[in-house]
Design a protein around this motif. Structure first.
Motif, PDB file in Angstrom:
ATOM      1  N   MET A   1       0.848  -1.171   0.000  1.00  0.00           N
ATOM      2  CA  MET A   1       0.000   0.000   0.000  1.00  0.00           C
ATOM      3  C   MET A   1       0.893   1.234   0.000  1.00  0.00           C
ATOM      4  O   MET A   1       1.967   1.214   0.605  1.00  0.00           O
ATOM      5  N   ASN A   2       0.435   2.279  -0.696  1.00  0.00           N
ATOM      6  CA  ASN A   2       1.218   3.511  -0.703  1.00  0.00           C
ATOM      7  C   ASN A   2       0.995   4.283   0.600  1.00  0.00           C
ATOM      8  O   ASN A   2       0.287   3.813   1.495  1.00  0.00           O
ATOM      9  N   GLU A   3       1.586   5.470   0.701  1.00  0.00           N
ATOM     10  CA  GLU A   3       1.489   6.252   1.939  1.00  0.00           C
ATOM     11  C   GLU A   3       0.060   6.663   2.268  1.00  0.00           C
ATOM     12  O   GLU A   3      -0.246   6.999   3.402  1.00  0.00           O
ATOM     13  N   ASN A   4      -0.823   6.634   1.262  1.00  0.00           N
ATOM     14  CA  ASN A   4      -2.233   6.969   1.481  1.00  0.00           C
ATOM     15  C   ASN A   4      -3.074   5.737   1.798  1.00  0.00           C
ATOM     16  O   ASN A   4      -4.289   5.821   1.874  1.00  0.00           O
ATOM     17  N   GLY A   5      -2.426   4.574   1.946  1.00  0.00           N
ATOM     18  CA  GLY A   5      -3.133   3.347   2.288  1.00  0.00           C
ATOM     19  C   GLY A   5      -3.837   2.688   1.113  1.00  0.00           C
ATOM     20  O   GLY A   5      -4.660   1.808   1.305  1.00  0.00           O
ATOM     21  N   LYS A   6      -3.509   3.111  -0.101  1.00  0.00           N
ATOM     22  CA  LYS A   6      -4.141   2.534  -1.288  1.00  0.00           C
ATOM     23  C   LYS A   6      -3.278   1.406  -1.844  1.00  0.00           C
ATOM     24  O   LYS A   6      -2.059   1.539  -1.959  1.00  0.00           O
ATOM     25  N   THR A   7      -3.906   0.307  -2.201  1.00  0.00           N
ATOM     26  CA  THR A   7      -3.196  -0.858  -2.724  1.00  0.00           C
ATOM     27  C   THR A   7      -2.628  -0.550  -4.103  1.00  0.00           C
ATOM     28  O   THR A   7      -3.353  -0.097  -4.982  1.00  0.00           O
ATOM     29  N   VAL A   8      -1.320  -0.809  -4.275  1.00  0.00           N
ATOM     30  CA  VAL A   8      -0.668  -0.582  -5.564  1.00  0.00           C
ATOM     31  C   VAL A   8      -0.250  -1.899  -6.222  1.00  0.00           C
ATOM     32  O   VAL A   8       0.084  -1.923  -7.397  1.00  0.00           O
ATOM     33  N   GLN A   9      -0.270  -2.979  -5.473  1.00  0.00           N
ATOM     34  CA  GLN A   9       0.008  -4.306  -6.020  1.00  0.00           C
ATOM     35  C   GLN A   9      -0.588  -5.342  -5.079  1.00  0.00           C
ATOM     36  O   GLN A   9      -0.485  -5.204  -3.861  1.00  0.00           O
ATOM     37  N   GLU A  10      -1.236  -6.345  -5.651  1.00  0.00           N
ATOM     38  CA  GLU A  10      -1.812  -7.425  -4.851  1.00  0.00           C
ATOM     39  C   GLU A  10      -1.460  -8.740  -5.530  1.00  0.00           C
ATOM     40  O   GLU A  10      -1.752  -8.935  -6.703  1.00  0.00           O
ATOM     41  N   LEU A  11      -0.797  -9.604  -4.779  1.00  0.00           N
ATOM     42  CA  LEU A  11      -0.334 -10.877  -5.316  1.00  0.00           C
ATOM     43  C   LEU A  11      -0.802 -12.007  -4.404  1.00  0.00           C
ATOM     44  O   LEU A  11      -1.027 -11.799  -3.217  1.00  0.00           O
ATOM     45  N   ALA A  12      -0.905 -13.204  -4.948  1.00  0.00           N
ATOM     46  CA  ALA A  12      -1.330 -14.361  -4.161  1.00  0.00           C
ATOM     47  C   ALA A  12      -0.402 -15.533  -4.432  1.00  0.00           C
ATOM     48  O   ALA A  12       0.161 -15.656  -5.523  1.00  0.00           O
ATOM     49  N   THR A  13      -0.246 -16.364  -3.425  1.00  0.00           N
ATOM     50  CA  THR A  13       0.542 -17.583  -3.561  1.00  0.00           C
ATOM     51  C   THR A  13       0.011 -18.611  -2.580  1.00  0.00           C
ATOM     52  O   THR A  13      -0.748 -18.281  -1.670  1.00  0.00           O
ATOM     53  N   THR A  14       0.394 -19.842  -2.767  1.00  0.00           N
ATOM     54  CA  THR A  14       0.036 -20.909  -1.846  1.00  0.00           C
ATOM     55  C   THR A  14       1.233 -21.180  -0.954  1.00  0.00           C
ATOM     56  O   THR A  14       2.354 -21.294  -1.435  1.00  0.00           O
ATOM     57  N   ALA A  15       0.994 -21.267   0.342  1.00  0.00           N
ATOM     58  CA  ALA A  15       2.076 -21.503   1.296  1.00  0.00           C
ATOM     59  C   ALA A  15       1.851 -22.835   2.002  1.00  0.00           C
ATOM     60  O   ALA A  15       0.717 -23.239   2.257  1.00  0.00           O
ATOM     61  N   GLN A  68       4.463  -4.606   7.509  1.00  0.00           N
ATOM     62  CA  GLN A  68       5.817  -4.098   7.688  1.00  0.00           C
ATOM     63  C   GLN A  68       6.000  -2.912   6.752  1.00  0.00           C
ATOM     64  O   GLN A  68       5.563  -2.939   5.602  1.00  0.00           O
ATOM     65  N   VAL A  69       6.662  -1.866   7.235  1.00  0.00           N
ATOM     66  CA  VAL A  69       6.950  -0.699   6.391  1.00  0.00           C
ATOM     67  C   VAL A  69       8.143  -1.018   5.512  1.00  0.00           C
ATOM     68  O   VAL A  69       9.133  -1.599   5.959  1.00  0.00           O
TER      69      VAL A  69
END
Length: 74
Positions: A1-15, A68-69
Motif C-alpha cells: 500500500m502507498n502512503e495513502n493506504g491505497k493498494t498498488v500491487q496485490e499478489l497471491a501464492t500458496t504456502a 511491515q513498512v
C-alpha cells in the motif's frame, strides 16, 4: 500500500506449513499505477516499479495478517 493506504500491487501464492519464501520485484499493477499522483516511469522491460517513498507490505493468511513498512530509496 502507498502512503495513502491505497493498494498498488496485490499478489497471491500458496504456502505450506513452515517457512515459506516469496520474491516480490517491486512492480506495480496497472490499476496501482493510477493511485499515484505522479505516474511512475515504466522500465525497459515493460514493468512499472515503486518510486522512492514509504509503503506498507501486508501479508494475510488463514490465521491472521502482518504488516511491515518498506522504504524505497535511490
Amino acid at each position: 500500500m502507498n502512503e495513502n493506504g491505497k493498494t498498488v500491487q496485490e499478489l497471491a501464492t500458496t504456502a505450506d506449513k513452515g517457512l515459506n519464501f516469496y520474491t516480490y520485484d517491486g512492480s506495480i499493477s496497472k490499476s496501482g499505477i493510477k493511485r499515484f499522483k505522479d505516474k511512475p516511469k515504466t522500465a525497459d522491460n515493460g514493468k512499472t516499479y515503486l518510486p522512492v517513498g514509504k509503503y506498507t507490505v501486508k501479508i494475510t493468511g488463514n490465521t491472521g495478517s502482518a504488516e511491515q513498512v518498506l522504504e524505497m530509496v535511490e
